[in-house]
Design a protein around this motif. Structure first.
Motif, mmCIF file in Angstrom:
data_model
loop_
_atom_site.group_PDB
_atom_site.id
_atom_site.type_symbol
_atom_site.label_atom_id
_atom_site.label_comp_id
_atom_site.label_asym_id
_atom_site.label_seq_id
_atom_site.Cartn_x
_atom_site.Cartn_y
_atom_site.Cartn_z
ATOM 1 N N ILE A 61 42.564 7.763 28.989
ATOM 2 C CA ILE A 61 42.210 6.422 29.351
ATOM 3 C C ILE A 61 41.974 5.368 28.175
ATOM 4 O O ILE A 61 41.096 5.577 27.312
ATOM 5 C CB ILE A 61 41.193 6.277 30.394
ATOM 6 N N HIS A 62 42.766 4.256 28.057
ATOM 7 C CA HIS A 62 42.594 3.122 26.795
ATOM 8 C C HIS A 62 41.717 2.028 27.550
ATOM 9 O O HIS A 62 41.759 1.605 28.727
ATOM 10 C CB HIS A 62 43.977 2.748 26.767
ATOM 11 N N THR A 63 40.487 1.800 26.859
ATOM 12 C CA THR A 63 39.993 0.360 26.883
ATOM 13 C C THR A 63 40.188 -0.205 25.877
ATOM 14 O O THR A 63 40.133 0.530 24.467
ATOM 15 C CB THR A 63 38.685 0.318 27.558
ATOM 16 N N LEU A 64 40.164 -1.564 25.698
ATOM 17 C CA LEU A 64 40.332 -2.377 24.204
ATOM 18 C C LEU A 64 38.845 -2.713 23.686
ATOM 19 O O LEU A 64 38.694 -3.139 22.568
ATOM 20 C CB LEU A 64 41.051 -3.619 24.643
ATOM 21 N N ALA B 274 51.076 -3.320 23.450
ATOM 22 C CA ALA B 274 51.553 -2.111 22.990
ATOM 23 C C ALA B 274 51.088 -0.814 24.000
ATOM 24 O O ALA B 274 52.012 0.038 24.397
ATOM 25 C CB ALA B 274 51.234 -1.649 21.595
ATOM 26 N N VAL B 275 49.917 -0.799 24.441
ATOM 27 C CA VAL B 275 49.607 0.218 25.162
ATOM 28 C C VAL B 275 50.414 0.368 26.404
ATOM 29 O O VAL B 275 50.755 1.421 26.945
ATOM 30 C CB VAL B 275 48.002 0.244 25.485
ATOM 31 N N ILE B 276 50.512 -0.995 27.098
ATOM 32 C CA ILE B 276 51.518 -0.884 28.432
ATOM 33 C C ILE B 276 52.561 -0.294 28.190
ATOM 34 O O ILE B 276 53.177 0.375 28.939
ATOM 35 C CB ILE B 276 51.447 -2.418 28.832
ATOM 36 N N VAL C 232 50.083 -10.577 30.237
ATOM 37 C CA VAL C 232 50.886 -11.501 30.864
ATOM 38 C C VAL C 232 52.326 -11.441 30.229
ATOM 39 O O VAL C 232 53.312 -12.088 30.478
ATOM 40 C CB VAL C 232 50.250 -12.964 30.527
ATOM 41 N N GLN C 233 52.411 -10.756 28.984
ATOM 42 C CA GLN C 233 53.637 -10.586 28.207
ATOM 43 C C GLN C 233 54.669 -9.793 29.276
ATOM 44 O O GLN C 233 55.780 -10.040 29.443
ATOM 45 C CB GLN C 233 53.540 -10.114 27.020
ATOM 46 N N GLN C 234 53.908 -8.654 29.924
ATOM 47 C CA GLN C 234 54.694 -7.970 30.683
ATOM 48 C C GLN C 234 54.747 -8.317 32.067
ATOM 49 O O GLN C 234 55.532 -8.005 33.114
ATOM 50 C CB GLN C 234 54.561 -6.406 30.526
ATOM 51 N N VAL C 235 53.693 -8.913 32.698
ATOM 52 C CA VAL C 235 53.489 -9.347 33.932
ATOM 53 C C VAL C 235 53.133 -10.772 33.768
ATOM 54 O O VAL C 235 52.011 -11.240 34.027
ATOM 55 C CB VAL C 235 52.297 -8.658 34.646
ATOM 56 N N PRO C 236 53.928 -11.837 33.578
ATOM 57 C CA PRO C 236 53.707 -13.169 33.521
ATOM 58 C C PRO C 236 52.873 -13.823 34.756
ATOM 59 O O PRO C 236 52.092 -14.673 34.935
ATOM 60 C CB PRO C 236 55.099 -13.783 33.601
#
Length: 328
Positions: free
Chosen positions: A29-32, A73-75, A94-98
């Motif tokens: 699991i990733h969190t930033l 990058a994680v997405i 939003v880059q991948q899901v505008p």
């Protein structure tokens, strides 16, 4: 032949590693963000809950503080299945899901409870974004949407008491057209900076103003470079918990149900932790870190932004999402 102590230690370590990896499935699991933060509390809950309810068939490892990379990058990695899950703010996706840009529209929700009621399990908004994931071919599944705190303004030098104080300031934004257009409405100069580069950007003057959740502001020590905090509460931060389709499809149905249910419960926890942090952190920031806190009248900010909400939704092709959020 005698076996060296080093080799024995290696064998022992391998044995322990094998035992620790005895689970049928291993999830990363990733969190930033750094703690304290609701996302890390949510991740900790997921780990404990999933491992317990799966009777150890699933083992969960948490990688917080951006150890696995920045969100865009994680997405991509989740789409490939090299990272299994993530918990993060929708504004970083939003880059991948505008369509997620709708959630960065200021003052679209009245509170965290209002946000969760509108985006939570079984809502039309949740169903809409699950469909968006499929249509965009992201190869990941939306497990849950939640609310994780208010976002507030902070600056390096300027004390903010109202909208007029924002004019001309270089405002850090994530890669979100909604954010850029929103802050430009106040006469600010938007500059796109990744979260992991924000401290340096504020320190060097690349940006003079920023906005964030209070846990994010505190956990990343941004008060050191932006010591003026204005409690504008302009956005209720919406977060997503997403899982790789590759990972999801490997799980048998009974484990899928456990992961799904755990994600929903984790989002409820996230709301409560966010409320707690918002209450506690303001006092801590003032008393322990010398942050100058102002409490502007939010009506003045709403007055500037309310007239352009429908205009922004149309310009950014977010009319469907705007209608869903505004539906009673």
């Amino acid at each position: 032949m005698k076996i060296s102590k080093l080799l024995l230690a290696a064998v022992a370590a391998f044995g322990m590693g094998g035992s620790a990896s005895a689970a049928d499935f291993n999830l990363r699991i990733h969190t930033l963000v750094k703690s304290p933060h609701p996302y890390n509390d949510m991740a900790a809950f997921l780990k404990e809950d999933i491992e317990a309810k799966s009777d150890g068939r699933i083992a969960v490892r948490i990688f917080d503080s951006g150890q696995l990379g920045q969100d865009p990058a994680v997405i991509s990695e989740i789409g490939l299945g090299t990272i299994d899950m993530m918990i993060s703010t929708t504004s970083n996706a939003v880059q991948q899901v505008p369509e997620y840009a709708i959630f960065t529209m200021p003052y679209i929700f009245t509170s965290m409870d209002d946000a969760l009621a509108k985006v939570g399990p079984g809502t039309p908004i949740e169903a809409h974004f699950q469909k968006v994931y499929e249509e965009r071919g992201l190869n990941m599944k939306l497990l849950a949407l939640g609310a994780s705190g208010t976002r507030n303004m902070s600056t390096a030098e300027t004390v903010v008491n109202g909208p007029d104080d924002l004019k001309g300031l270089k405002m850090r934004t994530p890669p979100s057209p909604m954010d850029s257009k929103t802050w430009a409405a106040f006469g600010m100069l938007p500059v796109t900076v990744a979260w992991g580069e924000l401290y340096a950007a504020m320190q060097t003057g690349v940006a003079q103003a920023m906005e964030s959740s209070l846990p994010g502001y505190t956990g990343s020590k941004l008060y050191e470079v932006a010591p003026n905090l204005a409690l504008t509460a302009h956005t209720i931060q919406v977060n997503h918990t997403s899982i790789s389709n590759r990972t999801w499809n490997k799980l048998p149905e009974d484990l899928q149900k456990i992961v799904q249910a755990s994600a929903i419960e984790a989002n409820k926890l996230g709301v409560e932790k966010a409320k707690q942090y918002d209450d506690e952190l303001v006092s801590e920031l003032e008393t322990k870190h010398g942050v100058k806190v102002t409490r502007p009248d939010t009506a003045a900010f709403i007055e500037v932004l309310a007239p352009i909400q429908t205009e922004l939704a149309k310009e950014l092709d977010l009319e469907d999402e705007y209608a869903l959020v505004k539906a009673k």
